[in-house]
Design a protein around this motif. Structure first.
Motif, PDB file in Angstrom:
ATOM      1  N   SER A 116       0.817  -1.223   0.000  1.00 25.24           N
ATOM      2  CA  SER A 116       0.000   0.000   0.000  1.00 25.24           C
ATOM      3  C   SER A 116       0.847   1.268   0.000  1.00 25.24           C
ATOM      4  CB  SER A 116      -0.938   0.000   1.207  1.00 25.24           C
ATOM      5  OG  SER A 116      -0.210  -0.091   2.420  1.00 25.24           O
ATOM      6  N   ALA A 117       2.014   1.233   0.608  1.00 28.23           N
ATOM      7  CA  ALA A 117       2.874   2.418   0.666  1.00 28.23           C
ATOM      8  C   ALA A 117       3.579   2.693  -0.659  1.00 28.23           C
ATOM      9  CB  ALA A 117       3.916   2.257   1.775  1.00 28.23           C
ATOM     10  N   PHE A 118       3.543   1.739  -1.596  1.00 22.06           N
ATOM     11  CA  PHE A 118       4.290   1.873  -2.851  1.00 22.06           C
ATOM     12  C   PHE A 118       3.428   2.399  -3.998  1.00 22.06           C
ATOM     13  CE2 PHE A 118       6.727  -1.078  -0.333  1.00 22.06           C
ATOM     14  CZ  PHE A 118       8.044  -0.739  -0.595  1.00 22.06           C
ATOM     15  N   PHE A 119       2.132   2.621  -3.778  1.00 21.91           N
ATOM     16  CA  PHE A 119       1.259   3.074  -4.860  1.00 21.91           C
ATOM     17  C   PHE A 119       1.768   4.369  -5.486  1.00 21.91           C
ATOM     18  CE2 PHE A 119      -1.597  -0.138  -3.488  1.00 21.91           C
ATOM     19  CZ  PHE A 119      -2.558  -0.300  -4.476  1.00 21.91           C
ATOM     20  N   ALA A 120       1.957   5.396  -4.647  1.00 25.68           N
ATOM     21  CA  ALA A 120       2.322   6.714  -5.171  1.00 25.68           C
ATOM     22  C   ALA A 120       3.670   6.705  -5.896  1.00 25.68           C
ATOM     23  CB  ALA A 120       2.309   7.741  -4.045  1.00 25.68           C
ATOM     24  N   PRO A 121       4.754   6.161  -5.316  1.00 26.42           N
ATOM     25  CA  PRO A 121       6.031   6.205  -6.033  1.00 26.42           C
ATOM     26  C   PRO A 121       6.024   5.406  -7.327  1.00 26.42           C
ATOM     27  CG  PRO A 121       6.224   4.935  -3.992  1.00 26.42           C
ATOM     28  CD  PRO A 121       4.929   5.636  -3.938  1.00 26.42           C
ATOM     29  N   LEU A 122       5.349   4.261  -7.377  1.00 23.86           N
ATOM     30  CA  LEU A 122       5.286   3.487  -8.615  1.00 23.86           C
ATOM     31  C   LEU A 122       4.457   4.222  -9.667  1.00 23.86           C
ATOM     32  CD1 LEU A 122       4.798  -0.143  -7.230  1.00 23.86           C
ATOM     33  CD2 LEU A 122       6.854   0.806  -8.279  1.00 23.86           C
ATOM     34  N   ASN A 150       7.353   0.835   5.732  1.00 23.44           N
ATOM     35  CA  ASN A 150       7.648   1.028   4.305  1.00 23.44           C
ATOM     36  C   ASN A 150       7.579   2.496   3.923  1.00 23.44           C
ATOM     37  OD1 ASN A 150       8.111  -1.664   3.792  1.00 23.44           O
ATOM     38  ND2 ASN A 150       6.066  -2.074   3.013  1.00 23.44           N
ATOM     39  N   ALA A 151       6.593   3.212   4.456  1.00 20.12           N
ATOM     40  CA  ALA A 151       6.460   4.636   4.133  1.00 20.12           C
ATOM     41  C   ALA A 151       7.696   5.412   4.580  1.00 20.12           C
ATOM     42  CB  ALA A 151       5.202   5.194   4.795  1.00 20.12           C
ATOM     43  N   ILE A 152       8.224   5.065   5.745  1.00 19.19           N
ATOM     44  CA  ILE A 152       9.432   5.731   6.246  1.00 19.19           C
ATOM     45  C   ILE A 152      10.633   5.380   5.379  1.00 19.19           C
ATOM     46  CG2 ILE A 152      11.015   5.890   8.204  1.00 19.19           C
ATOM     47  CD1 ILE A 152       8.629   5.377  10.035  1.00 19.19           C
ATOM     48  N   LEU A 153      10.750   4.100   5.030  1.00 20.77           N
ATOM     49  CA  LEU A 153      11.876   3.660   4.200  1.00 20.77           C
ATOM     50  C   LEU A 153      11.840   4.293   2.816  1.00 20.77           C
ATOM     51  CD1 LEU A 153      11.996  -0.136   5.140  1.00 20.77           C
ATOM     52  CD2 LEU A 153      13.714   1.599   5.698  1.00 20.77           C
ATOM     53  N   ILE A 154      10.658   4.408   2.234  1.00 19.48           N
ATOM     54  CA  ILE A 154      10.533   5.007   0.900  1.00 19.48           C
ATOM     55  C   ILE A 154      10.989   6.459   0.926  1.00 19.48           C
ATOM     56  CG2 ILE A 154       8.864   5.760  -0.847  1.00 19.48           C
ATOM     57  CD1 ILE A 154       7.277   3.176  -0.180  1.00 19.48           C
ATOM     58  N   GLU A 155      10.597   7.165   1.978  1.00 20.05           N
ATOM     59  CA  GLU A 155      10.996   8.573   2.073  1.00 20.05           C
ATOM     60  C   GLU A 155      12.504   8.706   2.219  1.00 20.05           C
ATOM     61  OE1 GLU A 155       9.707  12.604   4.446  1.00 20.05           O
ATOM     62  OE2 GLU A 155       8.338  10.953   4.123  1.00 20.05           O
ATOM     63  N   ALA A 156      13.134   7.754   2.904  1.00 20.83           N
ATOM     64  CA  ALA A 156      14.577   7.839   3.144  1.00 20.83           C
ATOM     65  C   ALA A 156      15.398   7.259   2.003  1.00 20.83           C
ATOM     66  CB  ALA A 156      14.924   7.115   4.446  1.00 20.83           C
ATOM     67  N   GLY A 209      13.951   5.815  -1.175  1.00 17.64           N
ATOM     68  CA  GLY A 209      13.280   5.583  -2.440  1.00 17.64           C
ATOM     69  C   GLY A 209      12.630   4.201  -2.438  1.00 17.64           C
ATOM     70  N   TRP A 210      11.740   3.946  -3.425  1.00 15.80           N
ATOM     71  CA  TRP A 210      10.998   2.688  -3.379  1.00 15.80           C
ATOM     72  C   TRP A 210      11.896   1.483  -3.609  1.00 15.80           C
ATOM     73  CZ3 TRP A 210      10.450  -0.875  -7.293  1.00 15.80           C
ATOM     74  CH2 TRP A 210      10.766  -0.480  -8.610  1.00 15.80           C
ATOM     75  N   ARG A 211      12.900   1.607  -4.479  1.00 20.27           N
ATOM     76  CA  ARG A 211      13.809   0.473  -4.697  1.00 20.27           C
ATOM     77  C   ARG A 211      14.643   0.196  -3.449  1.00 20.27           C
ATOM     78  NH1 ARG A 211      13.985  -1.162  -9.987  1.00 20.27           N
ATOM     79  NH2 ARG A 211      13.299   0.362 -11.556  1.00 20.27           N
ATOM     80  N   GLY A 212      15.163   1.234  -2.849  1.00 23.34           N
ATOM     81  CA  GLY A 212      15.953   1.055  -1.631  1.00 23.34           C
ATOM     82  C   GLY A 212      15.117   0.504  -0.493  1.00 23.34           C
ATOM     83  N   ALA A 213      13.851   0.915  -0.433  1.00 24.67           N
ATOM     84  CA  ALA A 213      12.969   0.403   0.615  1.00 24.67           C
ATOM     85  C   ALA A 213      12.746  -1.100   0.454  1.00 24.67           C
ATOM     86  CB  ALA A 213      11.634   1.141   0.582  1.00 24.67           C
ATOM     87  N   LEU A 214      12.476  -1.552  -0.760  1.00 24.47           N
ATOM     88  CA  LEU A 214      12.280  -2.982  -0.995  1.00 24.47           C
ATOM     89  C   LEU A 214      13.555  -3.770  -0.716  1.00 24.47           C
ATOM     90  CD1 LEU A 214      10.076  -2.984  -4.226  1.00 24.47           C
ATOM     91  CD2 LEU A 214       9.441  -3.907  -1.994  1.00 24.47           C
ATOM     92  N   LEU A 215      14.693  -3.216  -1.117  1.00 26.20           N
ATOM     93  CA  LEU A 215      15.962  -3.902  -0.860  1.00 26.20           C
ATOM     94  C   LEU A 215      16.220  -4.004   0.642  1.00 26.20           C
ATOM     95  CD1 LEU A 215      18.608  -5.153  -1.877  1.00 26.20           C
ATOM     96  CD2 LEU A 215      19.567  -2.820  -1.986  1.00 26.20           C
ATOM     97  N   ALA A 216      16.022  -2.909   1.368  1.00 22.08           N
ATOM     98  CA  ALA A 216      16.226  -2.930   2.820  1.00 22.08           C
ATOM     99  C   ALA A 216      15.274  -3.910   3.495  1.00 22.08           C
ATOM    100  CB  ALA A 216      16.039  -1.527   3.390  1.00 22.08           C
ATOM    101  N   LEU A 217      14.025  -3.924   3.034  1.00 18.00           N
ATOM    102  CA  LEU A 217      13.042  -4.842   3.602  1.00 18.00           C
ATOM    103  C   LEU A 217      13.427  -6.290   3.338  1.00 18.00           C
ATOM    104  CD1 LEU A 217      10.303  -4.929   5.077  1.00 18.00           C
ATOM    105  CD2 LEU A 217       9.195  -4.928   2.830  1.00 18.00           C
ATOM    106  N   GLY A 218      13.910  -6.572   2.127  1.00 17.63           N
ATOM    107  CA  GLY A 218      14.326  -7.924   1.801  1.00 17.63           C
ATOM    108  C   GLY A 218      15.518  -8.384   2.625  1.00 17.63           C
ATOM    109  N   LEU A 219      16.512  -7.507   2.785  1.00 22.91           N
ATOM    110  CA  LEU A 219      17.693  -7.879   3.574  1.00 22.91           C
ATOM    111  C   LEU A 219      17.325  -8.067   5.045  1.00 22.91           C
ATOM    112  CD1 LEU A 219      20.352  -5.488   1.964  1.00 22.91           C
ATOM    113  CD2 LEU A 219      20.123  -7.959   1.622  1.00 22.91           C
ATOM    114  N   PHE A 220      16.493  -7.178   5.570  1.00 23.74           N
ATOM    115  CA  PHE A 220      16.036  -7.334   6.953  1.00 23.74           C
ATOM    116  C   PHE A 220      15.304  -8.661   7.126  1.00 23.74           C
ATOM    117  CE2 PHE A 220      12.431  -6.871   9.896  1.00 23.74           C
ATOM    118  CZ  PHE A 220      13.114  -6.619  11.076  1.00 23.74           C
ATOM    119  N   SER A 221      14.444  -8.981   6.187  1.00 21.81           N
ATOM    120  CA  SER A 221      13.694 -10.228   6.268  1.00 21.81           C
ATOM    121  C   SER A 221      14.624 -11.435   6.251  1.00 21.81           C
ATOM    122  CB  SER A 221      12.701 -10.325   5.097  1.00 21.81           C
ATOM    123  OG  SER A 221      11.784  -9.260   5.126  1.00 21.81           O
TER     124      SER A 221
END
Length: 412
Positions: A35-41, A159-165, A167-179
């Motif tokens: 849901s947090a990725f709608f606007a940037p995509l 995700n909203a915080i990560l996207i702001e810091a 970008g959407w690609r960096g947020a997904l990458l950070a989320l994947g590595l954390f996971s």
């Protein structure tokens, strides 16, 4: 030997904590984390919101189909290996999504992450949690289920915080590595419970299933399809309904956040209720709660009233999923539980997709949400009829003299 096998192991609470943590991270990403990725995509690629939303739908379809397959696999192979696959697939899916440049790539990635990630985690984890508890399984399942509710509220916010810091690609990458760093160690903690002592003749008789497994799967599948169609309506459409009352989006979103926080407590409370009165009655109570209240959302137009009513609704609605899981646990044998859970919950994921889609369609046709929420009530009534019939089957076939909270499979 007998004493050790009959005394509950403290390790069962490690299983509950590990399952809750894994469900929070994985299902928070796959169910509504997008849901947090709608606007940037939308801004970067010009894709429509419907096209972006189908990325989430692809993931839910993957969870539904993957849950069936991985449930059967978990019943037959080492469940830790299955859950490790789920952990790795979820994390690697987010990392791969960070490199996507075409819409079809996101569809494919989320479908695979749902099938091999969420599908390998959801049903097997709940089957394992239920197997560790010969008594008090409802509370344990409620706590694990609350983990998912925490993730569904927390992951989109993170995700909203990560996207702001980043970008959407960096947020997904950070989320994947954390996971990857968190899910894999948690998966290594998972193991099957020690086998229970051999059943006596009396216990074996008590363990005879009150509903044949094929009939249970069909009946529960239909019931879950209806109750999840209902619950998806406020989850997907409450924010735009509130916005239609002239309330800004941030406040509208905060109402849903408050509802989901209350849902954490509701999942635990209804798990405890299942231990007290039985799994099927608790499922019936939660279903009646959400059916009776859901249409009242359309009668409210004041933000303060939404803040009051949404948590009341959310507490009871949250008990539905706990009721489903505890009911499946109580009416299925341990060696078929993961596969039965996977099949039944596939109907649940289908219901989520169907209810959300029809809700939008009915709004487009009528210009209001009245028909959307009225149809949701109708689905809830059908669910109540099905669960009531299940309750009557269990009641009629229970051996005389068993306490009301007795379940057909008291030991694993």
């Amino acid at each position: 030997m007998t004493q050790r096998s009959e005394t509950p192991s403290r390790y069962r609470w490690v299983i509950v904590a590990a399952a809750a943590g894994m469900l929070a991270i994985a299902m928070g990403q796959l169910v509504n984390g997008l849901s947090a990725f709608f606007a940037p995509l939308e801004q970067e690629f010009g894709w429509g919101r419907g096209e972006i939303a189908f990325v989430n739908t692809a993931g839910l379809i993957g969870i539904a189909l993957g849950g069936i397959v991985m449930g059967f696999v978990a019943d037959r192979l080492n469940v830790r290996h299955v859950i490790l696959v789920g952990a790795g697939a979820t994390a690697l899916g987010m990392i791969a999504a960070s490199r996507a440049s075409e819409l079809w790539q996101l569809y494919a990635i989320f479908f695979v992450a749902g099938a091999l990630g969420g599908g390998a985690l959801f049903a097997p984890l709940f089957a394992v949690v239920g197997g560790w508890f010969r008594t008090g399984a409802g509370l344990a399942i409620g706590i694990a289920s609350a983990g998912q509710a925490i993730g569904q509220g927390g992951i989109p916010f993170a995700n909203a915080i990560l996207i702001e810091a980043l970008g959407w690609r960096g947020a997904l990458l950070a989320l994947g590595l954390f996971s990857l760093v968190v899910l894999v160690p948690l998966a290594l903690l998972i193991r099957r419970p020690e086998p229970a002592p051999a059943a006596t003749g009396q216990t074996a008789a008590e363990a005879a299933p009150p509903v044949p497994l094929p009939r249970l799967v069909v009946l529960m599948g239909a019931a879950v399809l209806c109750c999840c169609s209902l619950m998806s309506v406020p989850l997907m459409h409450l924010v735009p309904l509130i916005q239609g009352c002239g309330i800004p989006a941030p406040q509208a979103g905060s109402v849903v956040f408050v509802m989901m926080i209350t849902a954490i407590f509701g999942r635990v409370a209804f798990g405890r209720l299942a231990d007290m009165i039985g799994a099927v009655p608790a499922y019936l109570a939660a279903s009646a709660w959400q059916t009776a209240l859901v249409f009242l959302f359309t009668r409210i137009d004041d933000l303060s009233l939404f803040y009051i009513f949404a948590p009341i609704y959310g507490f009871g609605y949250a008990g539905v999923m706990t009721g489903v899981l505890t009911t499946v646990r109580s009416l299925t044998p341990a060696d078929r539980r993961a596969s039965a859970t996977g099949i039944i919950l596939a109907f649940g994921w289908a219901g989520h997709g169907l209810g959300g889609y029809l809700g939008g369609l009915f709004f487009d046709l009528t210009g209001t949400y009245d028909l959307t929420f009225a149809v949701a009530v109708g689905a809830g009534v059908v669910n109540l009829l099905l669960v009531t019939s299940l309750f009557l089957m269990v009641t009629r076939r229970r051996r005389p003299g068993l306490p009301p909270t007795a379940v057909p499979y008291p030991a694993e």
